[in-house]
Enzyme design. Structure first.
Site, PDB file in Angstrom:
ATOM      1  N   GLU A 116      18.915  49.304 -20.376  1.00  0.00           N
ATOM      2  CA  GLU A 116      19.019  48.218 -19.397  1.00  0.00           C
ATOM      3  C   GLU A 116      18.673  46.879 -20.040  1.00  0.00           C
ATOM      4  O   GLU A 116      19.233  45.839 -19.672  1.00  0.00           O
ATOM      5  CB  GLU A 116      18.118  48.495 -18.192  1.00  0.00           C
ATOM      6  CG  GLU A 116      18.438  49.773 -17.427  1.00  0.00           C
ATOM      7  CD  GLU A 116      19.876  49.865 -16.936  1.00  0.00           C
ATOM      8  OE1 GLU A 116      20.505  48.804 -16.715  1.00  0.00           O
ATOM      9  OE2 GLU A 116      20.375  50.996 -16.786  1.00  0.00           O
ATOM     10  N   HIS A 157      21.820  45.459 -21.487  1.00  0.00           N
ATOM     11  CA  HIS A 157      22.618  44.796 -20.449  1.00  0.00           C
ATOM     12  C   HIS A 157      22.065  43.401 -20.156  1.00  0.00           C
ATOM     13  O   HIS A 157      22.804  42.413 -20.083  1.00  0.00           O
ATOM     14  CB  HIS A 157      22.565  45.607 -19.148  1.00  0.00           C
ATOM     15  CG  HIS A 157      23.499  46.767 -19.085  1.00  0.00           C
ATOM     16  ND1 HIS A 157      24.852  46.657 -19.303  1.00  0.00           N
ATOM     17  CD2 HIS A 157      23.266  48.077 -18.792  1.00  0.00           C
ATOM     18  CE1 HIS A 157      25.421  47.848 -19.147  1.00  0.00           C
ATOM     19  NE2 HIS A 157      24.480  48.722 -18.843  1.00  0.00           N
ATOM     20  N   GLU A 204      28.744  47.776 -21.332  1.00  0.00           N
ATOM     21  CA  GLU A 204      28.133  49.031 -21.771  1.00  0.00           C
ATOM     22  C   GLU A 204      28.029  49.098 -23.292  1.00  0.00           C
ATOM     23  O   GLU A 204      27.128  49.747 -23.829  1.00  0.00           O
ATOM     24  CB  GLU A 204      28.929  50.226 -21.243  1.00  0.00           C
ATOM     25  CG  GLU A 204      28.813  50.436 -19.742  1.00  0.00           C
ATOM     26  CD  GLU A 204      27.389  50.702 -19.279  1.00  0.00           C
ATOM     27  OE1 GLU A 204      26.599  51.249 -20.073  1.00  0.00           O
ATOM     28  OE2 GLU A 204      27.071  50.357 -18.131  1.00  0.00           O
TER      29      GLU A 204
END
Length: 499
Positions: free
Chosen positions: A265, A268, A294
């Site tokens: 995460e 991201h 991704e």
């Protein structure tokens, strides 16, 4: 700046305010909202979504977009604003075809479906979720038919999440990868398995949260424009410029899960945080290529995070925060994070078998939208494909078809982006080593921020100015291929498993 552009930017600001309110409500629903508030929150989501929809389909908005599309206006715009006009006019024309009442019902049903999925997963009972999923599938088909009546539904959905991508390309590179993965997995399965008993203990979830902060800071996540929370399923969301949030979930018996969710995460979030400020309030800041997104999260998680040299500078620091790791030898930890074996849960899968999990979901999504498989038949189809691809069968729905939240909110077509991201990563790895030198050496020396800077300069700062095929061509000078990823797997795991 023309008067028309000023009017358009003021209008966009109004839309952004609604988007921020909706994002904050979703964040609250997933992280903190008490059970008795859910219906009220869902009602608010429906209200703000409807108001945003009205603004984005109003004749005034369409008129501004069309005026700015005229050559005398368009040619004076910055490239990012030109992208904004092109993309928003396309979306305006699509959304204009959707009845407002249907849109409100669709948004509300998806939010309700998410809560039904949570209840079904907790009970490990697909029947609790099935009627909601069936309705979301039906409404998603209707949603696409309103926008693009002549386009194949699944083709549209794939393009929605990965602009410029198509199922013909995905079929080709997934087949290429599958052909290489299955024999590689067979060789790994035949090799001796590592002893990992040192990890069979309890790891304090509160201490895991401190490890998450260490890892996020180490890889370049900024807490000045980011926040963290806990949710059932880890995710990243951008509320507005300068506010990018991540969540995690902590298991006392599986700290590796939260460790790699934090890195994933974080990847991201760093992408979102690093978008050039000149692109804020334009379409370039709205990164709508999920494969590209991704690729960043999975590059940090796998190419970097599962490399032993990533941990050399920080393993002792992590052990100080999570003392149970003081009893886990470094070599055992490295073997654990690179342990390859078929497993039920996608998010817990190793980087080799992960691709097979995605191929399974891709094939099922095509069956849903092209073969019209019945919703009630999906658990059996899931189990059948798990056996075919990974040689294992789920014991219950929670570790089978209910493990992911994506279908509950209508995110069909998203799953392929995970594997596309990994395929892009194999190509980035070769490009990075040409520019920065041997990756092992860079990581061993604790120069992780040099890699983050490289990614920022090559990819992050541009946001979604370029689609994924264009990014790969700009960064790597090649067309998309699964071969670099397969070479990475073969080289790495032949050493790990000594074959």
């Amino acid at each position: 700046m023309s008067q028309t552009l000023e009017q358009f930017q003021a209008y966009q600001t109004r839309l952004e305010q609604y988007d921020q309110a909706i994002a904050l409500l979703y964040w609250d629903l997933q992280t903190a909202a008490p059970k008795d508030s859910i219906e009220a929150k869902l009602s608010a989501v429906g209200y703000f979504s409807t108001e945003s929809f009205r603004l984005s389909t109003a004749d005034e908005y369409g008129s501004l977009l069309k005026k700015l599309s005229a050559p005398e206006e368009y040619d004076q715009l910055s490239p990012a604003m030109q992208l904004t006009i092109r993309r928003n006019l396309r979306d305006f024309e699509r959304f204009k075809r959707i009845p407002e009442a249907f849109y409100t019902e669709y948004v509300t049903e998806k939010a309700r479906s998410e809560k039904a999925w949570e209840a079904a997963k907790e009970a490990s009972d697909f029947s609790v979720f099935a009627p909601h999923l069936d309705k979301v599938i039906s409404m998603t088909k209707e949603y696409v038919h309103y926008m693009e009546p002549d386009q194949d539904v699944y083709e549209f959905l794939v393009g929605l999440f990965e602009d410029g991508m198509d199922t013909e390309t995905i079929d080709r590179i997934f087949a290429e990868l599958k052909e290489g993965l299955l024999p590689l997995l067979a060789k790994i399965e035949a090799a001796p398995k590592p002893a990992l008993s040192a990890l069979q203990q309890t790891f304090d979830p509160d201490a895991q949260k401190k490890v998450q902060e260490l890892l996020l800071s180490y890889i370049g996540f900024s807490f000045d424009c980011g926040a963290v929370a806990e949710s059932m399923h880890p995710f990243t969301t951008t509320l507005c410029p300068g506010d990018v949030r991540v969540t995690n979930h902590y298991y006392a018996d599986n700290p590796i899960s939260s460790i790699f969710s934090a890195i994933h995460e974080g990847g991201h979030a760093i992408f979102e945080q690093n978008v050039d400020k000149d692109f804020w309030h334009t379409a370039a800041a709205q990164i709508n290529m999920m494969g590209l997104h991704e690729s960043q999260s999975r590059f940090y998680e796998n190419i970097l995070g599962r490399n032993p040299h990533f941990w050399t500078p920080i393993y002792e620091k992590m052990s100080a925060l999570l003392p149970e790791f003081k009893t886990v030898p470094f070599d055992t930890f490295i073997k654990a994070i690179n342990d390859v074996h078929p497993s039920m849960i996608r998010t817990e899968a190793d980087e080799v078998t992960y691709g097979l999990h995605i191929i399974l979901r891709y094939e099922i999504e095509k069956a849903i939208f092209r073969d019209n498989v019945k919703t009630d038949d999906l658990p059996a189809l899931w189990n059948q494909k798990m056996q075919e691809l990974l040689g294992i069968t789920p014991a219950n729905d929670a570790e089978g078809i209910l493990q992911d939240m994506h279908w509950s909110d209508g995110s069909f077509g998203y799953f392929p982006s995970y594997l596309l991201g990994s395929i892009y990563d194999g190509m980035y790895l070769e490009a990075i080593q040409k520019d920065l030198g041997d990756l092992d050496t860079v990581l061993e020396n604790g120069r992780i921020l040099d890699i983050t800077h490289w990614l920022k300069e090559k990819i992050h700062r541009f946001g979604s100015m370029y689609n994924s095929k264009e990014v790969i061509q700009r960064v790597c000078g090649k067309e998309i291929s699964a071969q670099p990823l397969l070479r990475y797997f073969e080289e790495k795991y032949s050493k790990v498993y000594e074959f």
